[in-house]
Each structure stands twice: as structure tokens, then as C-alpha cells.
Design an enzyme around this catalytic site. Sequence first.
Site, PDB file in Angstrom:
ATOM      1  N   TYR A 101      41.428  42.864  47.199  1.00  0.00           N
ATOM      2  CA  TYR A 101      41.848  44.231  47.510  1.00  0.00           C
ATOM      3  C   TYR A 101      41.315  44.586  48.890  1.00  0.00           C
ATOM      4  O   TYR A 101      40.149  44.330  49.203  1.00  0.00           O
ATOM      5  CB  TYR A 101      41.267  45.198  46.468  1.00  0.00           C
ATOM      6  CG  TYR A 101      41.629  46.636  46.729  1.00  0.00           C
ATOM      7  CD1 TYR A 101      42.757  47.205  46.143  1.00  0.00           C
ATOM      8  CD2 TYR A 101      40.865  47.424  47.601  1.00  0.00           C
ATOM      9  CE1 TYR A 101      43.108  48.517  46.402  1.00  0.00           C
ATOM     10  CE2 TYR A 101      41.213  48.737  47.871  1.00  0.00           C
ATOM     11  CZ  TYR A 101      42.335  49.285  47.266  1.00  0.00           C
ATOM     12  OH  TYR A 101      42.688  50.580  47.524  1.00  0.00           O
ATOM     13  N   GLU A 189      46.945  50.112  52.397  1.00  0.00           N
ATOM     14  CA  GLU A 189      46.384  49.282  51.337  1.00  0.00           C
ATOM     15  C   GLU A 189      47.137  47.967  51.160  1.00  0.00           C
ATOM     16  O   GLU A 189      48.363  47.949  51.159  1.00  0.00           O
ATOM     17  CB  GLU A 189      46.439  50.080  50.026  1.00  0.00           C
ATOM     18  CG  GLU A 189      45.879  49.359  48.818  1.00  0.00           C
ATOM     19  CD  GLU A 189      46.163  50.124  47.521  1.00  0.00           C
ATOM     20  OE1 GLU A 189      45.305  50.897  47.095  1.00  0.00           O
ATOM     21  OE2 GLU A 189      47.260  49.944  46.960  1.00  0.00           O
TER      22      GLU A 189
END
Length: 385
Positions: A101, A189
Site C-alpha cells: 500500500y 493512492e
Amino acid sequence: MKLHEYQSKAIFSQNNIPIPKGRVAVTAQEAKYIAEELGGKVVVKAQVLTGGRGKAGGIRLAKTSQEAEELATQVMGMEIKGFPVRRLLIDEAVSIAQEIYLAFTIDRSLRKPVLITSGLGGINVEEAARIHPEEVHTLVIDPLSGLHVYQAHDAAIFLDLPHSHWKAFVEICMGLWKAFLTTDSTLAEINPWVITDDKRLLALDGKLVIDDNALYRHPDLMDLWDIDAENPAEIEARKYGLSYIPLKGSIGCIVNGAGLAMATMDLLTFFGGRPANFLDIGGGASAEKSAAALRLVLGDARVRCVLINIYGGVTRCDEAARGILVALAGLDKNIPIVARFAGTNAREGNYLLSRAHIPTASTLVEAVQQAIAMVEGAEGEHPHQ
Ligand code: GDP
Ligand code: MN
């Protein structure tokens, strides 16, 4: 403004972040052609402006172009969290060795951008991060000097990345930082960013959320705005010039003025209630605007009662009351409402509502307490909801 995955990844790619090969399809047949171009093994990905597509069955792996066509037919007919799927991204499928992530966002309390990384990337990142907060690394970035190479190295060490990937990792961090900065995003993201079995580094999923207040300086990004894909409530609010932000509570709030809306929410919270939304109908709101506001609030299934707080100045309380009555006439919902009017034409407003058997309160505290009591009453009647 949220960008679709395919739009976000295109911007990532312009900033030297490697992404899988792929294209957008609007029909299953097109999906098949793209799959053929990509060699058959592809991922069929629903393009909707909401998270958790994987868990909802909106991300499917196909081994052949034939299967891609079948899966595309299935996914195209889906609705994910209320968002109909109108477009698919067909990406080359890769075998994943590790999911990571990686995101830049703004930490409001620090008033600084932060780089968030975690080795627990993938579809369960939120849950995983809650159970293992120590697996999430946050780096604070000085907005003036920007992201430094040593900070990216710091993240690489935290992720335990093999040294051979560091150079590429630094480039990806720098690219994502640049994408975040140049688009005036509030979130950039990549989840997951992956290391493939054949040692490639790829951004498999991407998400950019552009700050609406900065859109005026990004006419090119404005063109990416997919109004049809947005939450219908947000479109409706925009149409009537209402500032509407759904929250998680059960008491719908309709207020004129942002400051008064905040104060109303604070007071609700103070007395133990939970606001379902922030809604500012603005100054001088017409009956039409008040009606739209009430329809919006009542459209939220979590709302158990509505608190209306109007401080009449330019806004006339009788106009607000008329709007409420108009909206109620067109809805068949039996949600309790309490209103507190003060200022211009408050007496007329109160009269109009009480004639329709809608309770009014003379002070905000009283209105808040009544709203909370109404929610408790509603919950008492439906103990299983
Ligand atoms: P999200 O659920 O909306 O976040 O959608 P993602 O694009 O992140 O995809 C969800 C998950 O599908 C990823 O975490 C991966 O595990 C998996 N996935 C996506 N693309 C591929 C791929 O090319 N190959 C494989 N094996 N899995 C993939
Ligand atoms: Mn994802």
C-alpha cells in the site's frame, strides 16, 4: 472530485509510475478484443467511484479472451454499492508476489502531506491496518521542501524491500508525489502496488481525489469529471447549490449557513445525538431549495429524524417551511421532523408547520433534545433495526 482507476493510472503513468498494459471497454465485445490484444490473460475491472470493488466481485481474472467476454458481460450488469458499472478496465493479468500500500494524503491535524506505506496492501488493507497498526508507516513531508530521497529509502527499509528494488521504488514514490502535487489532490493512492513473480514493479490499482476547491486551475482535469458515475445525492446537492456531506449518524440536519450547521451538529453531539449529515442550504434559500434539501436528507436510509434549524435573515422562515411542506407532500415517508425557526418570518414559518402537525421548538437546545428523543422513540418501535 474522484477520478476513476483508469484515469488515475494514466496520470500515474505520465509521472513515470509503471502500470500494467490495458484499456477501457464499454462493451463485452470490446473487452474481448482488448483481451486478445493483451494475450488472453486479463483482469476485468469495474470502473466505479467507490472502493471495495474486489470484494464485491467487480474485479475478475480471465484466462482467455472468451472468458474475458463472459466476465465482462457479468460485471457490466453489476451495481456496486449503488453505482452501476458502465465501463471496464481490461488490464494484462500479472502474478503477484507481494502487495504493498502506498499513498500520499493530507494529515489535517499536522497540516502537512504524509506518505503512508504498508506491507499489508491489497483488498483488506483497512482491516489489516486496524489490527496491526504497527504495520503502517507514516512519514510526514515538509510541504515546502517536498519528498526527499532519504524518506523514500526510509519507507523501503520499513517495507523490507530488497535493495535491488530501491531505485525503482524511489522513482515511484517521487512520481506519486509529483502526481499528488501537480493535480492538487487530497489523496493519491496505489493499492496494491505489487512486485510480480517476474520481479516487475507495477501499480495495479490507482485512486486520485482532486481537491474541488483547486479544480478551477485544472481545466484539463475538469474534463475527466464523470458526473454520471457520482453519487446521485452529490449530483442533486450540486444542482441546487447545497453543501451536503453525508455522515454516519441518524439525525438529518438542515441548516442555513455553514457556521450554524457546525454549531447545530456540535450541540447534537453534545447532547448525545449523532448527525447524519452536514447540510448548508445557504443564505436566501428558496422553498425549492429547502425542498431539495429535505428530499436529500430523507433519501438517506439511515436518517431516523430530521432537525431543521433556520436562522432567518435574508432567508425567510416561511419560505423554508413551504419548501418542507412541498417536499413532504411528494414523499411517502413517515420520518419525524422538528424545526426551530428564528428571525425573519419565524412566526409564519412556525404557523405553517404546526398547521401540518410538524413540531416546532422555540430554542435550538429544545429542538436538539426533541430530535434525540424522536430517534430514541423510533428505535424503541423497531428494536430489530
Ligand atoms: P479494489 O478492490 O477496488 O481495491 O480493486 P483492486 O484493483 O485493488 O483489485 C483488488 C485485488 O484484485 C488486488 O488487491 C489484487 O489482489 C487482485 N488483482 C488485481 N489485478 C490483478 C492481477 O493482474 N493479477 C492478480 N493475480 N490479481 C489481481
Ligand atoms: Mn485497490
